[in-house]
Design an enzyme around this catalytic site. Structure first.
Site, short mmCIF file in Angstrom:
data_model
loop_
_atom_site.label_atom_id
_atom_site.label_comp_id
_atom_site.label_asym_id
_atom_site.label_seq_id
_atom_site.Cartn_x
_atom_site.Cartn_y
_atom_site.Cartn_z
N LYS A 54 0.84 -1.20 0.00
CA LYS A 54 0.00 0.00 0.00
C LYS A 54 0.88 1.25 0.00
CE LYS A 54 -3.89 -2.43 2.01
NZ LYS A 54 -4.77 -2.76 3.14
N GLN A 98 -5.23 -1.91 9.24
CA GLN A 98 -5.03 -3.21 8.60
C GLN A 98 -5.62 -4.32 9.47
OE1 GLN A 98 -3.83 -3.53 5.50
NE2 GLN A 98 -4.11 -5.73 5.56
N ASP A 121 -11.40 2.06 3.29
CA ASP A 121 -11.68 0.61 3.17
C ASP A 121 -13.18 0.36 2.98
OD1 ASP A 121 -9.50 -1.11 3.17
OD2 ASP A 121 -9.20 -0.93 5.34
#
Ligand code: GUN
Length: 283
Positions: A54, A98, A121
Site C-alpha cells: 500500500k 489493517q 476501506d
C-alpha cells in the site's frame, strides 16, 4: 474452448495513471499532497506485506503515505487514540486499520471510530449501510475492483444469474450488493450451502471468495460463465486461487488469473477511494 483472461494487472496500471494525474492536480490546487494513513498493529507477516504494498502504491502515484506501526501489546484504547488523532489530522484524507487486529483488540470499536469520510476501506457501518441503500459512499476495495474487472468483459449484468461464494463483510456481502445494483439476480452461497454445484452451474457470473485452494472445479461452472477468483491461498510458496484455473478456463468465457486478476485491483481501488475522500474535504 479456452477462456479470455481478465487482466487485473493491466487495468490496475491504467487506473493508477489516472490516480497519479488526479493526485497531481489536487496538489496543484491545494498546495499539499493527498494523504493516506495506514495503521498496522503487531507483526502478522501477510499484513506487513499488504501494508508495504500500500505504501509503495502511494509512492508510485504521488499520494503521501503515513505508516503507524503499533506493537502487538497495544490496547484497544491505544488504537482508538491514534484513530481519533488521525481523524482530526488535516493532511490525512484516507485512514485504514489493517486487519486482522490482534485478538485482544475490539475490532468493531476500532472500525467504528474511523471517520466515515476517511474510511477508504469502506468498512464503517455508515459506508456499508450507504452501499446497501444505493447511496454515494466509500465502498469496499476488493468488491469495487471486481466490478471494474467484470465491466471490462462488456457482459451486461442485467437479468443475469450472479452467484457469490463467500459471505464476508469485506468481499462476499458488498460484492453481492454491487451485483444486485446492476440488476443481476444474486445468490450468496457459503460453507453451509446445500447443493452448491447445482447453484454454481446456473451462474452466468461466478465470484469465488471462500479462501480454499482450488475449491471450484470445472464441473461446477456453467459453460460460458464469467469467473472471478478472489482467492489468495499460499501453499509451499506458490499462490493459488479458489478456482481450479486449468479446469475452469476450458469452460468459462472470461476468467481472472491468480496472481494478476483481482489482487492488483484492491490497492488500486484503495487509492481511488483516497482521491475521492480527499475531494470530499474540498467540498
Ligand atoms: N485485511 C485483508 N484485506 C484487507 C483490506 O482490504 N483492508 C484492510 N484494512 N485489512 C485487510
Amino acid at each position: 474452448m479456452s477462456a479470455m483472461l481478465i487482466d487485473g494487472k493491466a487495468l490496475s496500471a491504467r487506473f493508477r495513471e489516472e490516480i497519479a494525474t488526479d493526485a497531481q492536480s489536487f496538489e496543484k490546487r491545494t498546495g499539499r499532497k493527498i494523504g493516506l494513513a495506514v495503521i498496522l498493529v503487531g507483526e502478522d507477516p501477510a499484513s506487513q506485506v499488504y501494508v508495504r504494498n500500500k505504501v509503495k502504491a502511494c509512492e508510485q502515484t504521488g499520494v503521501a503515505s503515513y505508516g503507524y506501526y503499533l506493537p502487538k501489546e497495544s490496547t484497544t484504547e491505544d488504537v482508538l487514540e491514534l484513530v481519533n488523532a488521525l481523524n482530526e489530522d488535516e493532511k490525512v484524507d484516507g485512514l485504514l486499520v489493517q486487519l486482522p487486529l490482534p485478538k485482544h483488540i475490539d475490532e468493531k470499536r476500532v472500525l467504528s471510530a474511523v471517520s466515515p469520510l476517511k474510511d477508504v476501506d469502506g468498512f464503517h457501518a455508515v459506508n456499508a449501510g450507504n452501499l446497501l441503500l444505493g447511496n454515494e459512499c466509500l465502498s469496499a476495495c476488493t468488491p469495487s475492483g471486481i466490478m471494474e474487472l467484470i465491466a471490462t468483459t462488456g457482459v451486461d449484468l442485467c437479468g443475469k444469474n450472479a452467484v457469490v461464494i463467500g459471505r464476508s463483510n469485506i468481499v462476499g456481502k458488498p460484492v453481492a450488493l454491487m451485483l444486485l445494483s446492476k440488476n443481476a439476480t444474486v445468490t450468496v452461497c457459503h460453507s453451509r450451502t446445500q447443493n452448491l454445484k447445482e447453484i454454481t452451474r446456473n451462474a452466468d457470473v461466478l465470484v469465488v471468495a471462500i479462501g480454499k485452494k482450488e475449491f471450484v472445479t470445472g464441473d461446477m461452472i456453467k459453460p460460458g460463465a464469467v469467473v472471478i477468483d478472489v482467492g489468495m491461498n499460499r501453499d509451499e510458496g506458490k499462490l493459488y486461487g479458489d478456482v481450479n484455473f486449468a479446469e475452469a478456463k476450458e469452460v468459462a468465457s472470461y476468467i481472472t488469473p491468480v496472481p494478476g486478476g483481482v489482487g492488483p485491483m484492491t490497492i488500486t481501488m484503495l487509492l481511488k477511494n483516497t482521491v475521492k475522500a480527499a475531494n470530499f474535504g474540498q467540498k
